[in-house]
Design a protein around this motif. Structure first.
Motif, mmCIF file in Angstrom:
data_model
loop_
_atom_site.group_PDB
_atom_site.id
_atom_site.type_symbol
_atom_site.label_atom_id
_atom_site.label_comp_id
_atom_site.label_asym_id
_atom_site.label_seq_id
_atom_site.Cartn_x
_atom_site.Cartn_y
_atom_site.Cartn_z
ATOM 1 N N PHE A 59 16.522 -2.318 22.471
ATOM 2 C CA PHE A 59 15.840 -3.480 22.490
ATOM 3 C C PHE A 59 14.322 -3.659 23.240
ATOM 4 N N PHE A 60 13.852 -2.124 23.193
ATOM 5 C CA PHE A 60 12.675 -1.965 23.617
ATOM 6 C C PHE A 60 11.471 -1.262 22.510
ATOM 7 N N PHE A 61 10.213 -1.189 22.647
ATOM 8 C CA PHE A 61 9.375 -1.049 21.819
ATOM 9 C C PHE A 61 8.758 0.625 21.482
ATOM 10 N N TRP A 62 9.496 1.588 21.415
ATOM 11 C CA TRP A 62 9.122 2.322 21.508
ATOM 12 C C TRP A 62 8.322 3.245 20.631
ATOM 13 N N PRO A 63 8.198 4.961 21.197
ATOM 14 C CA PRO A 63 7.029 4.972 19.636
ATOM 15 C C PRO A 63 8.581 5.625 18.551
ATOM 16 N N ALA A 64 8.325 6.765 17.687
ATOM 17 C CA ALA A 64 9.030 6.566 16.260
ATOM 18 C C ALA A 64 8.884 7.344 16.509
ATOM 19 N N VAL B 29 26.948 3.578 16.370
ATOM 20 C CA VAL B 29 25.737 2.683 16.707
ATOM 21 C C VAL B 29 25.619 1.813 15.720
ATOM 22 N N VAL B 30 25.170 1.130 16.388
ATOM 23 C CA VAL B 30 24.053 -0.331 15.654
ATOM 24 C C VAL B 30 22.567 0.200 15.564
ATOM 25 N N LEU B 31 21.603 0.136 14.992
ATOM 26 C CA LEU B 31 19.927 0.614 14.739
ATOM 27 C C LEU B 31 20.050 -0.898 14.564
ATOM 28 N N GLY B 32 18.078 -0.599 14.540
ATOM 29 C CA GLY B 32 17.576 -1.848 13.123
ATOM 30 C C GLY B 32 16.603 -2.672 15.004
ATOM 31 N N GLU B 33 15.633 -3.592 14.248
ATOM 32 C CA GLU B 33 14.841 -4.127 15.119
ATOM 33 C C GLU B 33 15.761 -5.251 15.202
ATOM 34 N N LEU B 34 16.023 -5.599 16.924
ATOM 35 C CA LEU B 34 16.949 -6.729 17.478
ATOM 36 C C LEU B 34 15.394 -8.381 17.967
ATOM 37 N N VAL B 35 15.078 -7.573 18.228
ATOM 38 C CA VAL B 35 13.854 -8.575 19.183
ATOM 39 C C VAL B 35 12.307 -9.205 18.667
ATOM 40 N N CYS B 36 11.801 -8.310 17.962
ATOM 41 C CA CYS B 36 10.658 -8.884 17.748
ATOM 42 C C CYS B 36 10.281 -8.233 16.204
ATOM 43 N N SER B 37 9.983 -8.874 14.869
ATOM 44 C CA SER B 37 9.921 -7.810 13.868
ATOM 45 C C SER B 37 8.529 -7.335 13.748
ATOM 46 N N LYS B 38 7.034 -7.777 14.755
ATOM 47 C CA LYS B 38 6.302 -7.112 14.371
ATOM 48 C C LYS B 38 5.957 -5.763 14.923
ATOM 49 N N ARG B 39 6.624 -5.285 15.522
ATOM 50 C CA ARG B 39 7.278 -3.958 15.749
ATOM 51 C C ARG B 39 8.103 -2.925 14.775
ATOM 52 N N LEU B 40 8.552 -3.754 13.972
ATOM 53 C CA LEU B 40 9.456 -3.141 13.293
ATOM 54 C C LEU B 40 8.744 -1.794 11.925
ATOM 55 N N PRO B 41 7.104 -2.337 11.486
ATOM 56 C CA PRO B 41 6.505 -1.205 10.824
ATOM 57 C C PRO B 41 6.055 0.167 11.347
ATOM 58 N N LEU C 148 8.679 0.738 28.864
ATOM 59 C CA LEU C 148 10.078 1.565 27.766
ATOM 60 C C LEU C 148 11.206 0.682 28.503
ATOM 61 N N ASP C 149 11.555 0.191 29.474
ATOM 62 C CA ASP C 149 12.715 -0.447 29.450
ATOM 63 C C ASP C 149 12.514 -2.371 29.796
ATOM 64 N N GLY C 150 11.675 -2.359 29.411
ATOM 65 C CA GLY C 150 10.805 -3.901 29.974
ATOM 66 C C GLY C 150 10.539 -4.307 31.154
ATOM 67 N N ARG C 151 9.502 -5.229 31.398
ATOM 68 C CA ARG C 151 8.937 -4.958 32.615
ATOM 69 C C ARG C 151 9.806 -6.403 33.732
ATOM 70 N N ASP C 152 9.620 -5.666 35.038
ATOM 71 C CA ASP C 152 10.086 -6.587 36.140
ATOM 72 C C ASP C 152 9.417 -7.720 36.274
ATOM 73 N N VAL C 153 10.319 -8.518 36.464
ATOM 74 C CA VAL C 153 9.786 -10.073 37.090
ATOM 75 C C VAL C 153 9.689 -10.447 38.409
ATOM 76 N N GLU C 154 9.972 -10.753 39.097
ATOM 77 C CA GLU C 154 9.715 -11.212 40.681
ATOM 78 C C GLU C 154 10.017 -12.412 40.767
ATOM 79 N N THR C 155 10.553 -12.992 41.480
ATOM 80 C CA THR C 155 10.219 -14.442 42.687
ATOM 81 C C THR C 155 8.981 -14.429 43.063
ATOM 82 N N LEU C 156 8.655 -15.396 43.124
ATOM 83 C CA LEU C 156 7.190 -15.513 44.456
ATOM 84 C C LEU C 156 7.561 -15.064 45.665
#
Length: 300
Positions: free
Chosen positions: A9-14, A32-44, A195-203
């Motif tokens: 799911f995440f955007f890692w260096p090549a 194994v399934v691979l490829g870009e699932l989340v954002c096509s801007k990352r793929l290049p 690298l594993d997403g950014r945590d979000v907390e409640t108020l």
């Protein structure tokens, strides 16, 4: 049951991607399934690693599929999706609009972002050509059993989410960029900093969700460590493991040991907890409770 590794799911260096799939080839996973699932801007930034990863995984005896995007909206994304069908590998559909680009009669897989909630939907997808289906992670054990039975009747393996932050939503807006006071079009790929997403907390400071570009994930890491016997009894064919940045080889080996009976659930839990983001595990969905709940030893 056997093991499937889903798309990252995440955007890692090549270079990180290259090392990840090279190491993954040595683990006891079946496919194994691979490829870009989340954002096509990352793929290049990393798509040049895909052919080498495919070659390495196939040489190691793994089944390999390529994923569609979870949300196909742009003309270039439709073109990317059409190109997947020409790669000579199964396409895992995670947006039903991708089926417009999969020729009739060409087998495909169905990913966990497709809402396969009932027998009618599952049978329709199988008639259309689905040869493997990963169910959405929020289903109860009773629903999983019904759908796994249909899969057996149709000769199509049905797998469930086994490990990883749960994919909860996908959006046209990038909340990850917004958290850094940036617009989506000028995001500067800030998601690559987490690298594993950014945590979000409640108020009031409670852990809640994680964001990954345009994707919303669970803050905890779902794990079926304590549900293996129940899922096997329900007729599930495989567990899906979702990539994470730390210790993923250990994760794969741990689940393989759990499926084979070499270790029990508490031992796998002890292995996983220090490896996952925030050291929080959850498995509430199969019992119909809140998804973020963790049964722990009570489920063993």
């Amino acid at each position: 049951m056997d093991l499937t590794v889903g798309p990252n799911f995440f955007f890692w260096p090549a270079e990180t991607v290259r090392t990840f799939y090279r190491d993954l080839a040595t683990t006891p996973v079946a496919r194994v399934v691979l490829g870009e699932l989340v954002c096509s801007k990352r793929l290049p930034f990393w798509q040049g690693e895909i052919p080498g990863a495919v070659e390495t995984l196939l040489a190691a005896g793994k089944e390999v599929a390529v994923t569609s995007l979870a949300l196909i909206t742009l003309k270039r994304e439709r073109k990317l999706t059409a190109d997947l069908a020409a790669m000579g590998l199964p396409v895992e559909v995670n947006d039903l609009s991708a089926l417009a680009h999969v020729p009739q009669g060409q087998p495909f897989w169905v990913g966990p972002l497709v809402n396969v909630y009932n027998e009618g939907t599952l049978r329709w997808l199988i008639r259309r050509g689905a040869t493997r289906v990963c169910l959405p992670p929020e289903l109860t054990l009773a629903s999983i059993a019904v759908l796994a039975r249909v899969g057996r009747e149709e000769g199509v393996p049905v797998e469930v989410w086994g490990h990883g932050r749960l994919p909860l939503a996908i959006s046209g807006r990038c909340y990850h960029a917004r958290l850094h006071d940036r617009m989506k079009d000028s995001c500067q790929f800030v998601c690559g900093e987490d690298l594993d997403g950014r945590d979000v907390e409640t108020l009031d400071g409670q852990p809640f969700l994680a964001v990954n570009g345009v994707q919303t994930l669970s803050q905890s890491t779902a794990s079926m460590a304590h549900r293996v016997e129940a899922l096997a009894e329900a007729g599930v064919a495989g567990l899906r493991l979702s990539p994470q940045s730390q210790g993923f080889g250990q994760v794969c080996n741990g689940y393989a040991d759990r499926l084979s009976g070499r270790i029990a659930a508490p031992a796998l839990e002890a292995l996983l907890r220090p490896l996952v983001p925030g050291q929080r595990l959850s498995d509430g969905f199969p019992t119909g409770a809140a998804g973020a709940e963790w049964s722990g030893a009570a489920a063993g």
